[in-house]
Design a protein around this motif. Structure first.
Motif, PDB file in Angstrom:
ATOM      1  N   GLY A   1      18.121   6.277  18.710  1.00 35.17           N
ATOM      2  CA  GLY A   1      17.903   6.182  20.143  1.00 35.17           C
ATOM      3  C   GLY A   1      18.292   4.834  20.717  1.00 35.17           C
ATOM      4  N   ALA A   2      18.048   3.754  19.967  1.00 31.09           N
ATOM      5  CA  ALA A   2      18.413   2.422  20.462  1.00 31.09           C
ATOM      6  C   ALA A   2      19.915   2.306  20.632  1.00 31.09           C
ATOM      7  CB  ALA A   2      17.896   1.357  19.498  1.00 31.09           C
ATOM      8  N   ALA A   3      20.685   2.816  19.659  1.00 37.00           N
ATOM      9  CA  ALA A   3      22.144   2.774  19.766  1.00 37.00           C
ATOM     10  C   ALA A   3      22.623   3.600  20.954  1.00 37.00           C
ATOM     11  CB  ALA A   3      22.784   3.283  18.476  1.00 37.00           C
TER      12      ALA A   3
ATOM     13  N   TRP B   1      13.288  -3.956  22.295  1.00 40.61           N
ATOM     14  CA  TRP B   1      13.935  -2.639  22.163  1.00 40.61           C
ATOM     15  C   TRP B   1      14.733  -2.370  23.433  1.00 40.61           C
ATOM     16  CZ3 TRP B   1      14.640   2.004  24.437  1.00 40.61           C
ATOM     17  CH2 TRP B   1      15.107   3.046  23.629  1.00 40.61           C
ATOM     18  N   PRO B   2      16.006  -1.959  23.367  1.00 47.21           N
ATOM     19  CA  PRO B   2      16.728  -1.575  22.154  1.00 47.21           C
ATOM     20  C   PRO B   2      17.310  -2.756  21.380  1.00 47.21           C
ATOM     21  CG  PRO B   2      18.134  -1.229  24.046  1.00 47.21           C
ATOM     22  CD  PRO B   2      16.796  -1.687  24.581  1.00 47.21           C
ATOM     23  N   GLY B   3      17.361  -3.946  21.970  1.00 48.91           N
ATOM     24  CA  GLY B   3      17.869  -5.114  21.275  1.00 48.91           C
ATOM     25  C   GLY B   3      19.369  -5.059  21.041  1.00 48.91           C
TER      26      GLY B   3
ATOM     27  N   ASN C   1       4.964  -1.771  17.707  1.00 49.65           N
ATOM     28  CA  ASN C   1       4.013  -2.494  18.526  1.00 49.65           C
ATOM     29  C   ASN C   1       3.912  -1.838  19.905  1.00 49.65           C
ATOM     30  OD1 ASN C   1       6.052  -3.598  20.327  1.00 49.65           O
ATOM     31  ND2 ASN C   1       6.592  -5.008  18.677  1.00 49.65           N
ATOM     32  N   GLN C   2       2.887  -2.254  20.651  1.00 48.49           N
ATOM     33  CA  GLN C   2       2.613  -1.611  21.925  1.00 48.49           C
ATOM     34  C   GLN C   2       3.749  -1.788  22.919  1.00 48.49           C
ATOM     35  OE1 GLN C   2       0.284   0.401  22.551  1.00 48.49           O
ATOM     36  NE2 GLN C   2       0.513   0.669  24.780  1.00 48.49           N
ATOM     37  N   LEU C   3       4.356  -2.971  22.947  1.00 51.01           N
ATOM     38  CA  LEU C   3       5.440  -3.221  23.890  1.00 51.01           C
ATOM     39  C   LEU C   3       6.649  -2.336  23.585  1.00 51.01           C
ATOM     40  CD1 LEU C   3       5.330  -7.113  24.247  1.00 51.01           C
ATOM     41  CD2 LEU C   3       4.549  -5.392  25.893  1.00 51.01           C
TER      42      LEU C   3
ATOM     43  N   ALA D   1       8.209   0.586  25.961  1.00 49.14           N
ATOM     44  CA  ALA D   1       9.613   0.524  26.382  1.00 49.14           C
ATOM     45  C   ALA D   1      10.327   1.840  26.102  1.00 49.14           C
ATOM     46  CB  ALA D   1      10.322  -0.621  25.659  1.00 49.14           C
ATOM     47  N   VAL D   2      10.094   2.413  24.913  1.00 53.90           N
ATOM     48  CA  VAL D   2      10.765   3.664  24.563  1.00 53.90           C
ATOM     49  C   VAL D   2      10.255   4.805  25.437  1.00 53.90           C
ATOM     50  CG1 VAL D   2      11.226   5.316  22.717  1.00 53.90           C
ATOM     51  CG2 VAL D   2      11.131   2.884  22.194  1.00 53.90           C
ATOM     52  N   SER D   3       8.940   4.906  25.620  1.00 55.91           N
ATOM     53  CA  SER D   3       8.393   6.017  26.396  1.00 55.91           C
ATOM     54  C   SER D   3       8.803   5.938  27.870  1.00 55.91           C
ATOM     55  CB  SER D   3       6.870   6.054  26.261  1.00 55.91           C
ATOM     56  OG  SER D   3       6.288   4.847  26.712  1.00 55.91           O
ATOM     57  N   ARG D   4       8.820   4.721  28.441  1.00 58.75           N
ATOM     58  CA  ARG D   4       9.245   4.581  29.840  1.00 58.75           C
ATOM     59  C   ARG D   4      10.730   4.888  29.999  1.00 58.75           C
ATOM     60  NH1 ARG D   4       6.021  -1.114  30.929  1.00 58.75           N
ATOM     61  NH2 ARG D   4       3.941  -0.194  31.201  1.00 58.75           N
TER      62      ARG D   4
END
Length: 489
Positions: free
Chosen positions: A32-34, A87-89, A177-179, A183-186
């Motif tokens: 997903g990050a890519a 994320w995604p970095g 981690n929470q952040l 980030a992924v869910s938003r």
């Protein structure tokens, strides 16, 4: 726009549309990050192409024209919000999304160079409507693929977080981690909103907007020239740079060539240009075996390839493969579906095309041997972790007959860094065995195809075409809905 411009832009849009479908097909397995790192480029390229298309003047069309500006605004804010986050970095792009962005940029550049045709004839207007419909449809299904991937990652994160139930237990290195979770869910929810907005346009335009799309006849000898160029580039590329990525691309492309050859020879048989019984009883089964062998070889290499692997492939090889795919689609594809035998016979001389397919079968035999030689090159490397996993799988399949080397399948340092590593003997042996199967099956197919004799007319003396056989029904040509390198797993 000239007919040549329309053909080029149309092919690039179709290729992008089918690549987006590949993204959706692979959404459960890619990173997903890519995908998010590359998605912004796709939307920006789509916006540039949208702006490059001549603007309509009818009020009914103007009502939808601002859609792309809305999509770009959503994408721009999403990308700005993603910058600087954990994320995604930084990292690699998604190969298929990158291909879509490159195609759309090429189409935009082509149109920008040809701004000397402002006339909006009915033919041009129909093409523009189809182009806009295809473009937004590409964004719609691409966004859906990204959304599915991100939704899977959110659910995986939730499962990993739920697994840590005891305060005294230290979370593992993959504990989100929470952040990162936020980030992924938003991002998932924002991509879903993008998908819904694009979908509102698609529901009003697709696929009926393609009905007026102008499709010029295929260029004479395009397929033959594309196959000849591919053959030369495959020999040069694999000899000059026998990398895992180039071998993988070669295997994928040859699989597509075998599939396309089946479609065209079947159509030639139905049109009476070759002996239909001989094709059905001898040539067809031999080509089925060759296609299966190429598919098995491609799948074996795919186990060693990360999602973005073909980004590193030789560009001349990639361009030659893309031209072969486009040439097959030009002949054997009709807007959103494979063409049937009647449609193919209307577009090309199937006698000459059957001879071209015969030549490609002969060429594939030597390409198989070139791949086999490249597989043994000492410089062929793949990511260490994928190599280690594949070697362990092969060892498990063979049982006690294979021992793990004393130093492991890859070194500890290579595994930690996931560095490119030399193929373990067990993996190389499996790849060579698959290549030997390809060489044997393509040789049999070559022998079977050599017995085909092309005819300048059908046995009844009539020509099979959509114009002269309006009421005749021919079964659709079998095969995938897209000619091209298939998604790897």
């Amino acid at each position: 726009m000239s007919a040549e411009d329309r053909r080029s832009v149309g092919e690039l849009l179709l290729d992008s549309e089918l690549a987006a479908r590949d993204v959706l097909m692979d959404a459960d397995e890619v990173d997903g990050a890519a995908m998010l790192r590359t998605w912004g480029e796709v939307v920006e390229s789509a916006g540039d192409l949208w702006d490059s298309l001549p603007r309509p003047h009818m009020s009914t069309e103007d009502a939808d024209y601002s859609l792309m500006a809305q999509l770009q605004a959503m994408n721009g804010h999403l990308m700005r919000a993603a910058r600087g986050r954990q994320w995604p970095g930084e990292g690699d792009p998604d190969e298929r999304l990158l291909r879509i962005a490159e195609n759309l940029t090429r189409a935009s550049d082509l149109l920008t160079r040809r701004r000397d045709s402002p006339a909006m004839s009915p033919e041009v207007r129909a093409d523009l409507g189809a182009a806009r419909a295809r473009l937004v449809h590409t964004l719609y299904i691409g966004a859906h693929g990204v959304h599915v991937t991100l939704d899977r990652e959110v659910r995986n994160m939730q499962a990993r977080r739920a697994a840590v139930r005891f305060p005294e237990r230290s979370p593992g290195p993959d504990y989100p981690n929470q952040l990162e979770f936020q980030a992924v869910s938003r991002t998932r929810d924002r991509i879903a909103a993008f998908e819904q907005l694009a979908g509102s346009y698609v529901s009003r335009t697709y696929p009926h907007a393609l009905e007026g799309e102008h499709k010029p006849p295929p260029q004479a000898d395009r397929l033959r020239q594309a196959l000849a160029t591919w053959d030369v580039q495959a020999h040069r590329g694999l000899s000059r740079s026998p990398s895992a990525e180039n071998i993988f691309l070669a295997a994928q492309t040859q699989m597509m060539i075998a599939q396309g050859g089946q479609v065209l020879l079947r159509a030639a048989g139905q049109a009476g240009r070759i002996d239909a019984d001989l094709y059905a009883t001898r040539v067809g089964p031999a080509m089925d075996n060759a296609h299966a062998a190429w598919s098995n070889l491609s799948r074996s290499w795919s186990h060693l390839m990360p999602p973005h692997a073909l980004v590193s492939a030789d560009r001349s090889l990639v361009e030659a493969a893309n031209e072969v795919r486009a040439a097959y689609r030009d002949v054997a594809y009709d807007r959103t579906r494979p063409a049937d035998a009647i449609e193919i016979a209307d577009r090309v001389d199937l006698s000459a095309t059957a001879q071209t397919v015969q030549q490609s079968i002969s060429s594939s035999v030597d390409v198989a041997h070139v791949i086999g030689h490249a597989t043994h090159a000492p410089d062929v490397r793949a990511p260490a972790r994928l190599l280690n996993v594949r070697a362990q799988q092969l060892q498990a399949e063979r049982g006690e007959t294979v021992d793990t080397p004393s130093g492991g399948w890859v070194t500890a340092g290579e595994h930690v860094n996931n560095a490119p590593a030399v193929l373990p003997d067990l993996v190389r042996e499996e790849l060579q065995a698959r290549t030997d199967e390809v060489a044997a099956s393509t040789s049999v197919a070559m022998g079977a195809a050599s017995s085909l004799e092309t005819r300048t007319s059908s046995p009844t003396g009539t020509t099979l075409s959509g114009r002269s056989h309006q009421d005749r029904t021919v079964a659709p040509a079998a095969g995938s809905h897209s000619f091209g390198p298939q998604p790897h797993h």
